[in-house]
Design a protein around this motif. Structure first.
Motif, PDB file in Angstrom:
ATOM      1  N   TYR A   1       5.136  -2.147  -1.256  1.00 59.73           N
ATOM      2  CA  TYR A   1       5.845  -1.065  -2.184  1.00 59.73           C
ATOM      3  C   TYR A   1       5.696   0.183  -1.153  1.00 59.73           C
ATOM      4  O   TYR A   1       4.806   0.314  -0.409  1.00 59.73           O
ATOM      5  N   THR A   2       6.440   1.101  -1.512  1.00 59.99           N
ATOM      6  CA  THR A   2       6.497   2.541  -1.223  1.00 59.99           C
ATOM      7  C   THR A   2       5.738   3.204  -2.070  1.00 59.99           C
ATOM      8  O   THR A   2       5.574   2.971  -3.008  1.00 59.99           O
ATOM      9  N   SER A   3       5.588   4.502  -1.456  1.00 62.74           N
ATOM     10  CA  SER A   3       5.170   5.511  -2.484  1.00 62.74           C
ATOM     11  C   SER A   3       6.169   5.799  -3.444  1.00 62.74           C
ATOM     12  O   SER A   3       7.465   5.546  -3.364  1.00 62.74           O
ATOM     13  N   ASN A   4       5.787   6.320  -4.547  1.00 62.21           N
ATOM     14  CA  ASN A   4       6.940   6.514  -5.676  1.00 62.21           C
ATOM     15  C   ASN A   4       6.911   7.962  -5.914  1.00 62.21           C
ATOM     16  O   ASN A   4       6.121   8.760  -6.557  1.00 62.21           O
ATOM     17  N   SER A   5       8.053   8.536  -5.549  1.00 52.92           N
ATOM     18  CA  SER A   5       8.279  10.164  -5.413  1.00 52.92           C
ATOM     19  C   SER A   5       9.577  10.620  -5.246  1.00 52.92           C
ATOM     20  O   SER A   5      10.526   9.791  -4.821  1.00 52.92           O
TER      21      SER A   5
ATOM     22  N   VAL B   1      14.393  -8.643   4.001  1.00 51.58           N
ATOM     23  CA  VAL B   1      14.332  -7.769   2.886  1.00 51.58           C
ATOM     24  C   VAL B   1      13.771  -6.442   3.502  1.00 51.58           C
ATOM     25  O   VAL B   1      14.552  -5.420   3.287  1.00 51.58           O
ATOM     26  N   ARG B   2      13.139  -6.264   4.510  1.00 51.43           N
ATOM     27  CA  ARG B   2      12.774  -5.191   5.058  1.00 51.43           C
ATOM     28  C   ARG B   2      13.826  -4.434   5.771  1.00 51.43           C
ATOM     29  O   ARG B   2      14.011  -3.342   6.028  1.00 51.43           O
TER      30      ARG B   2
ATOM     31  N   VAL C   1      13.973   2.899   4.528  1.00 49.80           N
ATOM     32  CA  VAL C   1      12.585   2.770   4.253  1.00 49.80           C
ATOM     33  C   VAL C   1      11.935   1.972   5.644  1.00 49.80           C
ATOM     34  O   VAL C   1      12.650   1.064   6.005  1.00 49.80           O
ATOM     35  N   ASN C   2      11.130   2.744   6.428  1.00 51.42           N
ATOM     36  CA  ASN C   2      10.789   2.333   7.616  1.00 51.42           C
ATOM     37  C   ASN C   2       9.208   1.258   7.329  1.00 51.42           C
ATOM     38  O   ASN C   2       8.738   1.361   6.252  1.00 51.42           O
ATOM     39  N   TYR C   3       9.082   0.459   8.356  1.00 51.40           N
ATOM     40  CA  TYR C   3       8.074  -0.286   8.281  1.00 51.40           C
ATOM     41  C   TYR C   3       6.823   0.317   7.865  1.00 51.40           C
ATOM     42  O   TYR C   3       6.047  -0.207   7.102  1.00 51.40           O
ATOM     43  N   GLU C   4       6.615   1.597   8.540  1.00 52.35           N
ATOM     44  CA  GLU C   4       5.181   2.118   8.106  1.00 52.35           C
ATOM     45  C   GLU C   4       5.155   2.864   6.562  1.00 52.35           C
ATOM     46  O   GLU C   4       4.148   3.263   6.091  1.00 52.35           O
TER      47      GLU C   4
END
Length: 96
Positions: free
Chosen positions: A15-19, A78-79, A88-91
């Motif tokens: 998941y990514t951060s949620n902001s 998906v990435r 959305v980058n890999y990092e």
């Protein structure tokens, strides 16, 4: 905010951060005439896997981890979709 372990019945893998500062775009709400009547801000992304499946889903979510929209593909694909469509980058991915 608590990161969910499951979205729409699928296990959250990454998941990514949620902001609101994330630049992932919006998704439109469509009425019965296929007209966009509202736009929801995408504030987080999640890669999920349903039990018994080998297809990964990319979910676009709001601040409450709701309004899930998914795509089916391999983890690599998906990435790539997340990178090309939503910046959305890999990092940016966090592994559960």
């Amino acid at each position: 905010m608590v990161i969910p372990h499951v979205l729409d019945g699928a296990k959250v893998i990454q998941y990514t951060s949620n902001s609101v500062s994330n630049k992932f775009g919006t998704v439109g709400t469509i009425n019965e005439k296929d007209e966009i009547i509202d736009e929801l801000l995408i504030t987080a992304m999640a890669i999920c896997l349903y039990e018994g499946s080998d297809e990964y889903y990319l979910f676009s979510c709001d601040l409450n981890w709701e309004d899930v929209i998914g795509d089916i593909d391999s983890l690599k694909e998906v990435r790539e979709i997340a990178k090309n469509s939503f910046n959305v980058n890999y990092e940016n991915w966090i592994t559960k």
